[in-house]
Design a protein around this motif. Structure first.
Motif, PDB file in Angstrom:
ATOM      1  N   GLU A 222       0.818  -1.202   0.000  1.00 52.53           N
ATOM      2  CA  GLU A 222       0.000   0.000   0.000  1.00 52.53           C
ATOM      3  C   GLU A 222       0.858   1.261   0.000  1.00 52.53           C
ATOM      4  O   GLU A 222       1.993   1.241   0.460  1.00 52.53           O
ATOM      5  CB  GLU A 222      -0.898   0.007   1.246  1.00 52.53           C
ATOM      6  CG  GLU A 222      -1.852  -1.177   1.330  1.00 52.53           C
ATOM      7  CD  GLU A 222      -2.726  -1.106   2.566  1.00 52.53           C
ATOM      8  OE1 GLU A 222      -2.519  -0.197   3.394  1.00 52.53           O
ATOM      9  OE2 GLU A 222      -3.617  -1.963   2.700  1.00 52.53           O
ATOM     10  N   ILE A 223       0.292   2.326  -0.531  1.00 51.36           N
ATOM     11  CA  ILE A 223       0.938   3.629  -0.384  1.00 51.36           C
ATOM     12  C   ILE A 223       0.836   4.005   1.094  1.00 51.36           C
ATOM     13  O   ILE A 223      -0.252   3.972   1.670  1.00 51.36           O
ATOM     14  CB  ILE A 223       0.248   4.703  -1.245  1.00 51.36           C
ATOM     15  CG1 ILE A 223       0.224   4.262  -2.722  1.00 51.36           C
ATOM     16  CG2 ILE A 223       0.963   6.042  -1.101  1.00 51.36           C
ATOM     17  CD1 ILE A 223       1.574   4.050  -3.336  1.00 51.36           C
ATOM     18  N   PRO A 224       1.941   4.350   1.745  1.00 54.03           N
ATOM     19  CA  PRO A 224       1.904   4.615   3.188  1.00 54.03           C
ATOM     20  C   PRO A 224       0.957   5.759   3.557  1.00 54.03           C
ATOM     21  O   PRO A 224       0.888   6.773   2.851  1.00 54.03           O
ATOM     22  CB  PRO A 224       3.349   4.998   3.510  1.00 54.03           C
ATOM     23  CG  PRO A 224       4.163   4.429   2.396  1.00 54.03           C
ATOM     24  CD  PRO A 224       3.290   4.477   1.190  1.00 54.03           C
ATOM     25  N   ASN A 225       0.237   5.593   4.653  1.00 51.50           N
ATOM     26  CA  ASN A 225      -0.630   6.661   5.141  1.00 51.50           C
ATOM     27  C   ASN A 225       0.150   7.934   5.450  1.00 51.50           C
ATOM     28  O   ASN A 225      -0.380   9.044   5.370  1.00 51.50           O
ATOM     29  CB  ASN A 225      -1.368   6.205   6.398  1.00 51.50           C
ATOM     30  CG  ASN A 225      -2.401   5.135   6.098  1.00 51.50           C
ATOM     31  OD1 ASN A 225      -2.967   5.100   4.999  1.00 51.50           O
ATOM     32  ND2 ASN A 225      -2.651   4.249   7.057  1.00 51.50           N
ATOM     33  N   GLU A 226       1.428   7.760   5.784  1.00 52.35           N
ATOM     34  CA  GLU A 226       2.271   8.913   6.110  1.00 52.35           C
ATOM     35  C   GLU A 226       2.457   9.866   4.930  1.00 52.35           C
ATOM     36  O   GLU A 226       2.881  11.010   5.108  1.00 52.35           O
ATOM     37  CB  GLU A 226       3.647   8.432   6.595  1.00 52.35           C
ATOM     38  CG  GLU A 226       3.641   7.730   7.941  1.00 52.35           C
ATOM     39  CD  GLU A 226       3.346   6.241   7.824  1.00 52.35           C
ATOM     40  OE1 GLU A 226       3.540   5.524   8.831  1.00 52.35           O
ATOM     41  OE2 GLU A 226       2.922   5.797   6.737  1.00 52.35           O
ATOM     42  N   PHE A 227       2.115   9.409   3.725  1.00 56.24           N
ATOM     43  CA  PHE A 227       2.264  10.271   2.555  1.00 56.24           C
ATOM     44  C   PHE A 227       1.313  11.460   2.604  1.00 56.24           C
ATOM     45  O   PHE A 227       1.472  12.419   1.852  1.00 56.24           O
ATOM     46  CB  PHE A 227       2.043   9.462   1.271  1.00 56.24           C
ATOM     47  CG  PHE A 227       3.315   8.902   0.701  1.00 56.24           C
ATOM     48  CD1 PHE A 227       4.325   8.453   1.542  1.00 56.24           C
ATOM     49  CD2 PHE A 227       3.512   8.830  -0.669  1.00 56.24           C
ATOM     50  CE1 PHE A 227       5.506   7.941   1.030  1.00 56.24           C
ATOM     51  CE2 PHE A 227       4.690   8.321  -1.190  1.00 56.24           C
ATOM     52  CZ  PHE A 227       5.692   7.876  -0.346  1.00 56.24           C
ATOM     53  N   SER A 228       0.318  11.409   3.472  1.00 53.76           N
ATOM     54  CA  SER A 228      -0.594  12.553   3.616  1.00 53.76           C
ATOM     55  C   SER A 228       0.135  13.789   4.117  1.00 53.76           C
ATOM     56  O   SER A 228      -0.379  14.901   4.033  1.00 53.76           O
ATOM     57  CB  SER A 228      -1.730  12.194   4.577  1.00 53.76           C
ATOM     58  OG  SER A 228      -1.212  11.911   5.870  1.00 53.76           O
ATOM     59  N   GLN A 229       1.369  13.608   4.622  1.00 51.17           N
ATOM     60  CA  GLN A 229       2.152  14.717   5.151  1.00 51.17           C
ATOM     61  C   GLN A 229       2.994  15.407   4.078  1.00 51.17           C
ATOM     62  O   GLN A 229       3.607  16.443   4.352  1.00 51.17           O
ATOM     63  CB  GLN A 229       3.084  14.199   6.261  1.00 51.17           C
ATOM     64  CG  GLN A 229       2.360  13.519   7.395  1.00 51.17           C
ATOM     65  CD  GLN A 229       3.271  12.696   8.283  1.00 51.17           C
ATOM     66  OE1 GLN A 229       2.830  11.898   9.088  1.00 51.17           O
ATOM     67  NE2 GLN A 229       4.572  12.876   8.136  1.00 51.17           N
ATOM     68  N   LEU A 230       3.025  14.865   2.870  1.00 48.00           N
ATOM     69  CA  LEU A 230       3.870  15.420   1.808  1.00 48.00           C
ATOM     70  C   LEU A 230       3.164  16.588   1.124  1.00 48.00           C
ATOM     71  O   LEU A 230       2.759  16.513  -0.039  1.00 48.00           O
ATOM     72  CB  LEU A 230       4.230  14.330   0.795  1.00 48.00           C
ATOM     73  CG  LEU A 230       4.987  13.120   1.359  1.00 48.00           C
ATOM     74  CD1 LEU A 230       5.260  12.100   0.260  1.00 48.00           C
ATOM     75  CD2 LEU A 230       6.294  13.554   2.012  1.00 48.00           C
TER      76      LEU A 230
END
Length: 291
Positions: A222-230
């Motif tokens: 999966e695309i990491p949920n942390e990518f929401s911070q980019l």
């Protein structure tokens, strides 16, 4: 008499400056590079009988070589192992030539280096594990070569790095989670390699990242949920991988994408459709691979 003394002193000073010379060790390193890369066939050759300060692409400050820019100058052959003796070098640009062989281990001795450009050559082998010795490095560009092996986790120690482009090589293994420590990073290009596994969630820490290109690999999960911070992303390419879920992309809150490419046709958000040709990472490998 005093006036005459002042004039004589000025003439002596100017003469000294004109004949100022770099160290023997640095000059020998330059000469060895010239020999190892077929200097006689360079587009802009060095006159070895003239002062080093007049040699094309060589920048000298305070009798020290701080810059070497031989971009697109028909360099052929391996990079000399004596390159590490240019200890004051801040910029090394050998891009767009026909360099072959592996990177010499001695390159990690260039502790003052800020810019290392090696793109569009035929270099092979692995990146040195001790690459983090280049602690002042701000740009590492080596796309379109034949570099292989795993991306060293030690790259994550290059805290000043703003540009990292390793696209169009043969790197394998996983993306090191240590890349998430590169807080200054603005451009990350890993396009067209053989990278596997999932994207590290730590990469969501790259708040200054403007360009992220991971397309044409074997990444999955999966695309990491942390990518929401980019929130600074302007170019984002992840197509031609094996991702199982793009759900995390729904939470990306960027001002506006210039380029966004991924495999999912059922998009739940609207993204600006812009011609990627102006910003795309180089994606053409050399055909005549030397074994």
């Amino acid at each position: 008499m005093k006036k005459l003394y002042n004039i004589s002193f000025c003439l002596f000073f100017l003469t000294t400056m004109c004949f100022a010379e770099i160290s023997k060790k640095e000059k020998e390193a330059l000469l060895d590079l010239y020999a190892s890369t077929n200097g006689n066939h360079w587009v802009k050759k060095w006159d070895l009988n003239s002062p080093v300060s007049q040699w094309y692409g060589v920048k000298i400050v305070n009798d020290k070589v701080v810059g070497l820019n031989l971009f697109h100058n028909n360099l052929m052959g391996p990079i000399s192992s004596q390159i590490g003796n240019l200890e004051y070098l801040e910029v090394l640009n050998l891009a767009f030539n026909s360099l072959t062989g592996e990177l010499p281990e001695s390159i990690v001795y260039l502790s003052n280096l800020k810019v290392l450009k090696l793109e569009m050559n035929r270099l092979n082998g692995e990146l040195p594990m001790k690459i983090d010795n280049l602690s002042k490095l701000e740009e590492l560009s080596a796309f379109n070569n034949f570099l292989s092996g795993e991306i060293p986790a030690t790259i994550g120690n290059l805290s000043e790095l703003k540009i990292l482009n390793l696209s169009s090589n043969s790197f394998n293994g996983t993306i090191p989670s240590s890349l998430g420590k590169l807080s200054q990073l603005e451009t990350l290009g890993l396009f067209e390699n053989k990278l596997q596994g999932t994207i590290p969630g730590d990469m969501g820490n790259l708040g200054n990242l403007k360009e992220l290109v991971l397309a044409n690999n074997n990444l999955n999960g999966e695309i990491p949920n942390e990518f929401s911070q980019l929130a600074s992303l302007e170019v984002f390419q992840i197509q031609n991988n094996n991702f199982s879920s793009f759900k995390a992309l729904e939470f990306l809150e960027t001002k506006e994408y210039l380029v966004f490419d991924y495999d999912k046709e059922d998009r739940k958000k609207e993204y600006k459709d812009v011609n990627f040709s102006k910003t795309r990472m180089a994606d053409t490998k050399f055909e005549d691979v030397e074994n």
